[in-house]
Scaffold this motif. Sequence first.
Motif, PDB file in Angstrom:
ATOM      1  N   VAL A 196       0.841  -1.189   0.000  1.00 54.01           N
ATOM      2  CA  VAL A 196       0.000   0.000   0.000  1.00 54.01           C
ATOM      3  C   VAL A 196       0.878   1.242   0.000  1.00 54.01           C
ATOM      4  N   LYS A 197       0.538   2.208  -0.869  1.00 52.54           N
ATOM      5  CA  LYS A 197       1.239   3.489  -0.888  1.00 52.54           C
ATOM      6  C   LYS A 197       0.439   4.587  -0.192  1.00 52.54           C
ATOM      7  N   GLN A 198      -0.889   4.549  -0.348  1.00 48.62           N
ATOM      8  CA  GLN A 198      -1.739   5.566   0.273  1.00 48.62           C
ATOM      9  C   GLN A 198      -3.059   4.945   0.690  1.00 48.62           C
ATOM     10  N   PHE A 199      -3.615   5.472   1.779  1.00 50.04           N
ATOM     11  CA  PHE A 199      -4.930   5.039   2.263  1.00 50.04           C
ATOM     12  C   PHE A 199      -5.654   6.289   2.747  1.00 50.04           C
ATOM     13  N   ALA A 200      -6.848   6.544   2.213  1.00 48.83           N
ATOM     14  CA  ALA A 200      -7.591   7.754   2.561  1.00 48.83           C
ATOM     15  C   ALA A 200      -9.066   7.428   2.740  1.00 48.83           C
ATOM     16  N   VAL A 201      -9.718   8.148   3.669  1.00 45.22           N
ATOM     17  CA  VAL A 201     -11.147   7.979   3.904  1.00 45.22           C
ATOM     18  C   VAL A 201     -11.800   9.358   3.894  1.00 45.22           C
ATOM     19  N   TYR A 202     -12.877   9.482   3.131  1.00 43.40           N
ATOM     20  CA  TYR A 202     -13.649  10.716   3.048  1.00 43.40           C
ATOM     21  C   TYR A 202     -15.055  10.483   3.576  1.00 43.40           C
ATOM     22  N   GLN A 203     -15.602  11.506   4.255  1.00 44.63           N
ATOM     23  CA  GLN A 203     -16.979  11.471   4.716  1.00 44.63           C
ATOM     24  C   GLN A 203     -17.600  12.861   4.576  1.00 44.63           C
ATOM     25  N   PRO A 204     -18.946  12.915   4.477  1.00 45.58           N
ATOM     26  CA  PRO A 204     -19.593  14.220   4.352  1.00 45.58           C
ATOM     27  C   PRO A 204     -19.309  15.105   5.561  1.00 45.58           C
ATOM     28  N   ALA A 205     -19.066  16.385   5.287  1.00 45.36           N
ATOM     29  CA  ALA A 205     -18.873  17.338   6.385  1.00 45.36           C
ATOM     30  C   ALA A 205     -20.172  17.570   7.129  1.00 45.36           C
ATOM     31  N   LYS A 210     -24.988  16.138   0.562  1.00 51.02           N
ATOM     32  CA  LYS A 210     -25.076  17.107  -0.524  1.00 51.02           C
ATOM     33  C   LYS A 210     -24.021  18.197  -0.416  1.00 51.02           C
ATOM     34  N   GLY A 211     -23.346  18.270   0.721  1.00 50.54           N
ATOM     35  CA  GLY A 211     -22.314  19.281   0.914  1.00 50.54           C
ATOM     36  C   GLY A 211     -20.931  18.711   0.685  1.00 50.54           C
ATOM     37  N   PRO A 212     -19.880  19.476   1.043  1.00 46.85           N
ATOM     38  CA  PRO A 212     -18.501  19.005   0.844  1.00 46.85           C
ATOM     39  C   PRO A 212     -18.212  17.740   1.644  1.00 46.85           C
ATOM     40  N   TRP A 213     -17.271  16.971   1.152  1.00 48.61           N
ATOM     41  CA  TRP A 213     -16.765  15.788   1.847  1.00 48.61           C
ATOM     42  C   TRP A 213     -15.343  16.065   2.295  1.00 48.61           C
ATOM     43  N   ASN A 214     -15.055  15.704   3.549  1.00 47.70           N
ATOM     44  CA  ASN A 214     -13.729  15.941   4.129  1.00 47.70           C
ATOM     45  C   ASN A 214     -12.895  14.670   4.157  1.00 47.70           C
ATOM     46  N   LEU A 215     -11.592  14.856   4.020  1.00 41.87           N
ATOM     47  CA  LEU A 215     -10.640  13.796   4.307  1.00 41.87           C
ATOM     48  C   LEU A 215     -10.579  13.653   5.823  1.00 41.87           C
ATOM     49  N   VAL A 216     -11.031  12.491   6.349  1.00 45.13           N
ATOM     50  CA  VAL A 216     -11.116  12.323   7.804  1.00 45.13           C
ATOM     51  C   VAL A 216     -10.045  11.377   8.344  1.00 45.13           C
ATOM     52  N   SER A 217      -9.439  10.569   7.470  1.00 43.46           N
ATOM     53  CA  SER A 217      -8.407   9.618   7.897  1.00 43.46           C
ATOM     54  C   SER A 217      -7.447   9.406   6.741  1.00 43.46           C
ATOM     55  N   SER A 218      -6.143   9.296   7.050  1.00 45.35           N
ATOM     56  CA  SER A 218      -5.202   9.110   5.943  1.00 45.35           C
ATOM     57  C   SER A 218      -3.887   8.516   6.424  1.00 45.35           C
ATOM     58  N   LEU A 261      -5.810  13.520  -3.987  1.00 46.42           N
ATOM     59  CA  LEU A 261      -6.383  13.197  -2.679  1.00 46.42           C
ATOM     60  C   LEU A 261      -6.414  14.434  -1.780  1.00 46.42           C
ATOM     61  N   PRO A 262      -7.288  15.396  -2.130  1.00 46.47           N
ATOM     62  CA  PRO A 262      -7.319  16.681  -1.417  1.00 46.47           C
ATOM     63  C   PRO A 262      -7.912  16.562  -0.028  1.00 46.47           C
ATOM     64  N   ALA A 263      -7.794  17.640   0.744  1.00 46.40           N
ATOM     65  CA  ALA A 263      -8.360  17.675   2.090  1.00 46.40           C
ATOM     66  C   ALA A 263      -9.876  17.758   2.053  1.00 46.40           C
ATOM     67  N   GLN A 264     -10.432  18.269   0.968  1.00 48.53           N
ATOM     68  CA  GLN A 264     -11.879  18.387   0.840  1.00 48.53           C
ATOM     69  C   GLN A 264     -12.257  18.360  -0.641  1.00 48.53           C
ATOM     70  N   MET A 265     -13.444  17.835  -0.917  1.00 52.15           N
ATOM     71  CA  MET A 265     -13.939  17.853  -2.296  1.00 52.15           C
ATOM     72  C   MET A 265     -15.440  18.099  -2.275  1.00 52.15           C
ATOM     73  N   GLU A 266     -15.954  18.551  -3.391  1.00 54.91           N
ATOM     74  CA  GLU A 266     -17.371  18.840  -3.491  1.00 54.91           C
ATOM     75  C   GLU A 266     -18.176  17.555  -3.676  1.00 54.91           C
ATOM     76  N   ALA A 267     -19.453  17.621  -3.304  1.00 51.70           N
ATOM     77  CA  ALA A 267     -20.324  16.461  -3.461  1.00 51.70           C
ATOM     78  C   ALA A 267     -20.442  16.048  -4.920  1.00 51.70           C
ATOM     79  N   SER A 268     -20.253  16.990  -5.839  1.00 52.57           N
ATOM     80  CA  SER A 268     -20.327  16.658  -7.266  1.00 52.57           C
ATOM     81  C   SER A 268     -19.246  15.663  -7.668  1.00 52.57           C
ATOM     82  N   THR A 269     -18.088  15.733  -7.015  1.00 52.14           N
ATOM     83  CA  THR A 269     -17.024  14.769  -7.307  1.00 52.14           C
ATOM     84  C   THR A 269     -17.403  13.383  -6.803  1.00 52.14           C
TER      85      THR A 269
END
Length: 414
Positions: free
Chosen positions: A122-131, A135-143, A395-403
């Motif tokens: 494994v080189k990278q592991f990331a988890v995103y969840q809604p802020a 329908k709103g932004p999703w945050n990187l919560v674990s990495s 793998l940004p800190a935050q992304m829009e729900a559209s992504t």
Amino acid sequence: MNFKVKSLLLALLCACSQGLGSQSPDGGPQTQNPGPKPGPVDGGLGADLDPSELDPVSHGGTITFESIGAPGWYPSRRDPETGPCDAYQASGCCLSKHTIESNALTPWDEDLIVTLRGPMKVKQFAVYQPAGDSKGPWNLVSSWDDRSPKSPRGLHFEGNSTEEKGFDGIIGTECLVDVSTSEDFACGPGSVPYCPPQGSGKKKTWGWSGSKLFVMLATMPHAGSLGHACSQGSGGNWFDAPWVGLSHGELVRAGAFGSCHCYAKEPDKWYLGDGCGQFNVFEVVNDNNDFRNFDVFSTNMFGYAGYVGEGPCGSRCKVGSLGSEADLIDKSTSTEAARGAVASPTRGPGAALRRPVSGYRYFLILLDVPNRTVQLAIIHPLNVPASVGALLPGLPAQMEASTVEAVRTLRLPR
């Protein structure tokens, strides 16, 4: 050994997970306390691509599970001193009926923990969840990133000596590593779901509940090319068979199957898997029989709501004649699938994703509660679709729900 029995035996040793909560992080109904929601971590991960480690470009592949979730119940462990023990009680085992009324991705909307089995790097592991809501932004919560392996953010690793040595990204054949949040779960008297008191220095943690997106950059070479093996030879049913699984946190925190668990409605009938169950997301099957196929993944989920997905290809998926560009295989023809596969509780995907043995792929697992959808994707780092370019490779800190919606609706290879 047939595939289903093998998967159940796998769960006996791997561990599983569960959730709790009154309302999901997405605002939907949820019958148990989901536990603390991880906060965002500062900064994204950025691309981690070494050209020398990349193989020729492949087309990618997706399997989309729609209409997932069902009302029902599974047994959840309780403190024998306090109960209630209305589902099962015997020899100190107290199980309560955890009733689920919603069909919104249940029970996979609950507290889930990831298990990784090697051989895997494994080189990278990331988890995103809604802020907030989905329908709103999703945050990187674990990495976690192999460029700073001693500095996981919002993550806890357990198994294969990771508690003492940390996670270095390499998981040998037949080795197991559980990946969860860093949020402590307080085991001991009165804990819900119950887990026995932990010894000094030992730690149990929550998984992720509600909607979540797991992203892992990894390769899965054949056994022998990685160290850290946890086997004595090639005779075992897990040898050279990497696996990415999702399980309920309750079983993972229990450490292993014993005489009291949520996996089946009657603990002594664990082979039925009719309780909280398990999700074999990407599993290479090695049963040392006709089911064995070291080149492709099977994908299935099972529990109180029944079995969804398909078992292994076995001889039905012959990849020897396929070019390296094929990541999704049509099971009926053993050729590259023309388009991403779509499945439901009444229809299997008819396709299988290919194991990357010589180069890295992004593995995506999206569990979208409001849309009742599970999206699985394998994407070559040099062939990222433009629609998900806001997510990969940065793998940004935050992304829009559209992504996230672009991930959900992705259909690869076409």
